[in-house]
Write an enzyme that holds these catalytic residues in place. Structure first.
Site, PDB file in Angstrom:
ATOM      1  N   GLY A  33     -11.414  -3.019  11.364  1.00  0.00           N
ATOM      2  CA  GLY A  33     -12.354  -3.892  11.082  1.00  0.00           C
ATOM      3  C   GLY A  33     -13.104  -4.543  12.294  1.00  0.00           C
ATOM      4  O   GLY A  33     -12.151  -4.813  13.363  1.00  0.00           O
ATOM      5  N   GLN A  76       2.650  -6.789  -6.207  1.00  0.00           N
ATOM      6  CA  GLN A  76       1.329  -6.463  -6.414  1.00  0.00           C
ATOM      7  C   GLN A  76       1.398  -5.360  -7.356  1.00  0.00           C
ATOM      8  O   GLN A  76       1.571  -4.401  -7.225  1.00  0.00           O
ATOM      9  CB  GLN A  76       0.650  -6.294  -5.093  1.00  0.00           C
ATOM     10  CG  GLN A  76      -0.864  -6.175  -5.202  1.00  0.00           C
ATOM     11  CD  GLN A  76      -1.691  -5.929  -4.035  1.00  0.00           C
ATOM     12  OE1 GLN A  76      -1.047  -5.257  -3.184  1.00  0.00           O
ATOM     13  NE2 GLN A  76      -2.772  -5.970  -3.913  1.00  0.00           N
ATOM     14  N   ARG A 132      24.809  12.407  16.923  1.00  0.00           N
ATOM     15  CA  ARG A 132      24.225  12.206  15.633  1.00  0.00           C
ATOM     16  C   ARG A 132      24.911  10.779  15.141  1.00  0.00           C
ATOM     17  O   ARG A 132      25.808  10.383  15.869  1.00  0.00           O
ATOM     18  CB  ARG A 132      24.383  13.230  14.781  1.00  0.00           C
ATOM     19  CG  ARG A 132      23.439  14.392  15.159  1.00  0.00           C
ATOM     20  CD  ARG A 132      23.665  15.704  14.103  1.00  0.00           C
ATOM     21  NE  ARG A 132      23.670  15.509  12.725  1.00  0.00           N
ATOM     22  CZ  ARG A 132      24.196  16.044  11.891  1.00  0.00           C
ATOM     23  NH1 ARG A 132      24.801  17.276  12.168  1.00  0.00           N
ATOM     24  NH2 ARG A 132      24.105  15.914  10.709  1.00  0.00           N
ATOM     25  N   GLY A 192       0.853  -1.328   0.021  1.00  0.00           N
ATOM     26  CA  GLY A 192      -0.180  -0.077   0.057  1.00  0.00           C
ATOM     27  C   GLY A 192       0.868   1.277  -0.091  1.00  0.00           C
ATOM     28  O   GLY A 192       2.074   1.270   0.398  1.00  0.00           O
ATOM     29  N   TYR A 251      33.418  21.695   7.675  1.00  0.00           N
ATOM     30  CA  TYR A 251      32.870  21.854   6.459  1.00  0.00           C
ATOM     31  C   TYR A 251      33.133  23.137   5.653  1.00  0.00           C
ATOM     32  O   TYR A 251      33.192  24.056   6.104  1.00  0.00           O
ATOM     33  CB  TYR A 251      31.345  21.568   6.402  1.00  0.00           C
ATOM     34  CG  TYR A 251      30.638  21.470   5.428  1.00  0.00           C
ATOM     35  CD1 TYR A 251      30.799  20.573   4.267  1.00  0.00           C
ATOM     36  CD2 TYR A 251      29.388  22.328   4.856  1.00  0.00           C
ATOM     37  CE1 TYR A 251      30.149  20.738   3.070  1.00  0.00           C
ATOM     38  CE2 TYR A 251      28.854  22.487   3.875  1.00  0.00           C
ATOM     39  CZ  TYR A 251      29.167  21.519   2.870  1.00  0.00           C
ATOM     40  OH  TYR A 251      28.496  21.359   1.631  1.00  0.00           O
ATOM     41  N   ARG A 294      -3.386   7.574   3.915  1.00  0.00           N
ATOM     42  CA  ARG A 294      -3.944   8.293   4.882  1.00  0.00           C
ATOM     43  C   ARG A 294      -2.452   9.235   5.641  1.00  0.00           C
ATOM     44  O   ARG A 294      -2.748  10.031   6.471  1.00  0.00           O
ATOM     45  CB  ARG A 294      -4.749   7.866   6.043  1.00  0.00           C
ATOM     46  CG  ARG A 294      -6.033   7.306   5.474  1.00  0.00           C
ATOM     47  CD  ARG A 294      -6.464   6.301   6.397  1.00  0.00           C
ATOM     48  NE  ARG A 294      -6.104   4.934   5.767  1.00  0.00           N
ATOM     49  CZ  ARG A 294      -6.506   3.742   6.497  1.00  0.00           C
ATOM     50  NH1 ARG A 294      -7.272   3.626   7.222  1.00  0.00           N
ATOM     51  NH2 ARG A 294      -6.091   2.618   5.799  1.00  0.00           N
TER      52      ARG A 294
END
Ligand code: UD1
Ligand code: MG
Length: 418
Positions: A140, A73, A300, A12, A354, A16
Site C-alpha cells: 500500500g 475471524q 538433524r 489469512g 531402523y 499467493r
C-alpha cells in the site's frame, strides 16, 4: 507497557503462497514465521495481546504462546474486519493499540518501541510505520497532501499510475488510540477492487474528521518485508539466516562461510567451534566448545555434540549424542546413538537404527574404535575400548564386551593378545 495492547493479524490463508499450510505457519530457519512475531510481542510486555486467527485456526492456535488471547475471524474479509474481532477483548481498555501482521516476522523490538514512543509523545490518533522502497510493488502506498501530511493509504490494486510511483509504503504496522480505532472501524466499507474491509482506510477516514496522523520511517527496510509469496519467503529466510549466523559469531563461534551455513533459529553453538562451509544444522541441536563441524554435513534435530568433537564431511547425525573428544570425520550415518568420550568412528560407518518398523538405540562406550565401513545394527552396545574391524557388520543385540575386538560379517570376536 501498561497502556498498550497488541493485536496480531494472522487469519489469512495466504493465497499467493499457493499452499494448504496457513501462511503464518511457513517457516524461516526452522520456525513458523508467527513464532518470531510472538517473541517480539512477549518482549513488549503489553497489557493485553490478542491473536486473530481464521484459516485452519486449530492448527495455528497450537503455536500461540500462553498469555495470548485467541479470537477467530469467521470470514477472512479484510484487515479491518480482523481487528474488529479483537475489540470485545478491549472493552475497558484505554491507551494504544498496536497492530502487527503475522506475515511480517523480521520486525525488531527496538523499532516497535520507537513507534509506540512516538505515537504517545505526539498524542496521535494513528501512527504508521512506513518505509521507502526502491521497488514498492505489492505494498500500500502512503498518500500525502501539499503540506506533506499523510492523507491516506492506497492499495496497489486500487492505485493509479501516479500513485504506483510513490516509494513510501505502508508496512502494515500501526499504532492507534483505541477510541480512534473504534471510531474508524465503524466507518470502513469495502469500497475497493477486492471488496474487503481495509484497515488502511482508517487513515483517510480519521484524517477527514480532523485526526492527527503521524508516521515513523523504518531505517532498515528488511525489517518490514511482508511475506505473501514463496519468493518473499526465501528472501526473508536469507535475512533471518544472516541474523542468526551473526549472533552465533558474536557469541564466539567461527563460521567460515556464512552464506552456506544453514543453521536453525534455536541451535546452540559453543565458543571456538568452527563451522565449515555447506553445513545444515537443524532444530534443537546443541554443540559444545572447540568442535569442528563440516564441511558438507547435516546435523538433524536432537543432535548433541559435547566439547572438542569433530564431525566431518558427508555425515548425517540424527537424535544422537557424541561425548567429549569423539570424532566421526568422514561420510556415514549416526542415528539414535549414545556415544561416549574419545570414540573414533571410521569412515563410512553406519548405525542401522531402523528395521522398517522400529527405531533402536546404539550405544558406543568411551574410547571405543569403530573401524571403517562398520555397520552397527541397533539395538547394540559397543563396550569401553572395544574395536571393530574394517567392514564388520555387528548384528542386533550382539553386544561387544569392554576391550573386545570383533570383525567380519556377521562380526565375531577375534582372539587378540593384549
Ligand atoms: C497489507 C496492507 C498493505 C501493506 C502490506 C504490508 C491492507 C489492506 N493492506 O497488504 O497496505 O503494504 O500489508 O505487508 O491492510 N489478515 C487477517 N484477516 C483478513 C485479512 C488479512 O487476519 O481478513 C491478516 C493476514 O493473515 C496477514 C495480514 O493480515 O498476516 C496482512 O494481510 P495480507 O493479505 O498479507 O495483506 P497485504 O496484501 O500484504
Ligand atoms: Mg501481507
Amino acid at each position: 507497557m501498561k497502556n498498550t495492547a497488541v493485536i496480531i493479524l494472522a487469519a489469512g490463508k495466504g493465497e499467493r503462497m499457493k499452499s494448504e499450510l496457513p501462511k503464518v505457519l511457513h517457516s524461516l530457519c526452522g520456525r513458523p514465521m508467527l513464532g518470531f512475531v510472538l517473541d517480539l510481542v512477549r518482549d513488549l510486555k503489553a497489557a493485553k495481546t490478542i491473536a486473530v486467527l481464521g484459516y485452519r485456526h486449530e492448527d495455528v492456535a497450537k503455536h500461540i504462546t500462553p498469555g495470548v488471547k485467541v479470537v477467530i475471524q469467521k470470514r477472512v474479509i479484510g484487515t479491518a474486519d480482523a481487528v474488529k474481532q479483537a475489540l470485545p477483548q478491549l472493552k475497558n481498555f484505554r491507551g494504544t493499540v498496536v497492530v502487527l501482521y503475522g506475515d511480517t516476522p523480521l520486525l525488531k523490538k527496538e523499532t516497535i518501541k520507537e513507534l509506540i514512543a512516538r505515537h504517545t509523545q505526539n498524542n496521535a490518533d494513528v501512527t504508521l510505520l512506513t518505509a521507502s522502497l526502491e521497488k514498492p510493488r505489492g505494498y500500500g502506498r502512503i498518500l500525502r497532501d501539499q503540506y506533506c501530511c499523510i492523507s491516506g493509504i492506497v492499495e496497489e490494486k486500487d492505485a493509479d499510475d501516479f500513485q504506483k510511483d510513490i516509494k513510501e509504503i505502508n508496512t502494515g504496522i500501526m499504532c492507534f488510540d483505541v477510541k480512534s480505532l473504534i471510531k474508524a472501524l465503524r466507518l470502513i466499507r469495502p469500497n475497493n477492487r477486492k471488496r474487503e474491509y481495509y484497515l488502511t482506510d482508517a487513515v483517510s477516514l480519521l484524517r477527514k474528521r480532523g485526526g492527527l496522523i503521524e508516521s515513523v520511517e523504518v531505517s532498515d527496510v528488511n525489517e518490514v518485508l511482508g511475506i505473501n509469496s514463496r519468493l518473499e519467503l526465501s528472501k526473508a529466510n536469507a535475512i533471518m539466516q544472516q541474523r542468526i549466523n551473526e549472533r552465533i559469531m558474536v557469541d564466539g563461534a567461527t563460521i567460515i562461510d556464512p552464506a552456506s551455513a544453514f543453521i536453525s533459529f534455536n541451535a546452540r553453538i559453543g565458543r571456538d567451534t568452527v563451522i565449515y562451509p555447506f553445513t545444515v544444522i537443524e532444530n534443537n541441536v546443541k554443540i559444545g566448545a572447540r568442535c569442528k563441524v563440516g564441511p558438507f554435513i547435516r546435523l538433524r534435530p536432537g543432535t548433541r555434540l559435547k566439547d572438542d568433537v569433530s564431525v566431518g564431511n558427508f555425515l548425517e547425525v540424527s537424535r544422537s549424542e557424541l561425548g567429549p573428544r569423539s570424532q566421526a570425520k568422514h561420510f556415514g550415518y549416526i542415528g539414535d546413538s549414545r556415544i561416549g568420550r574419545a570414540v573414533n568412528i571410521g569412515a563410512g560407518s553406519v548405525t542401522a537404527n531402523y528395521d522398517g518398523s522400529r527405531k533402536s538405540v546404539t550405544r558406543i562406550r568411551d574410547n571405543a574404535f569403530i573401524g571403517c565401513d562398520t555397520v552397527l545394527v541397533a539395538p547394540v552396545v559397543v563396550g569401553r575400548g572395544a574395536r571393530t574391524g574394517a567392514g564388520s557388520v555387528v548384528t542386533k543385540n550382539r553386544n561387544i564386551a569392554d576391550g573386545q575386538t570383533v570383525a567380519g560379517v556377521p562380526a565375531r570376536p577375534l582372539k587378540t593378545r593384549r
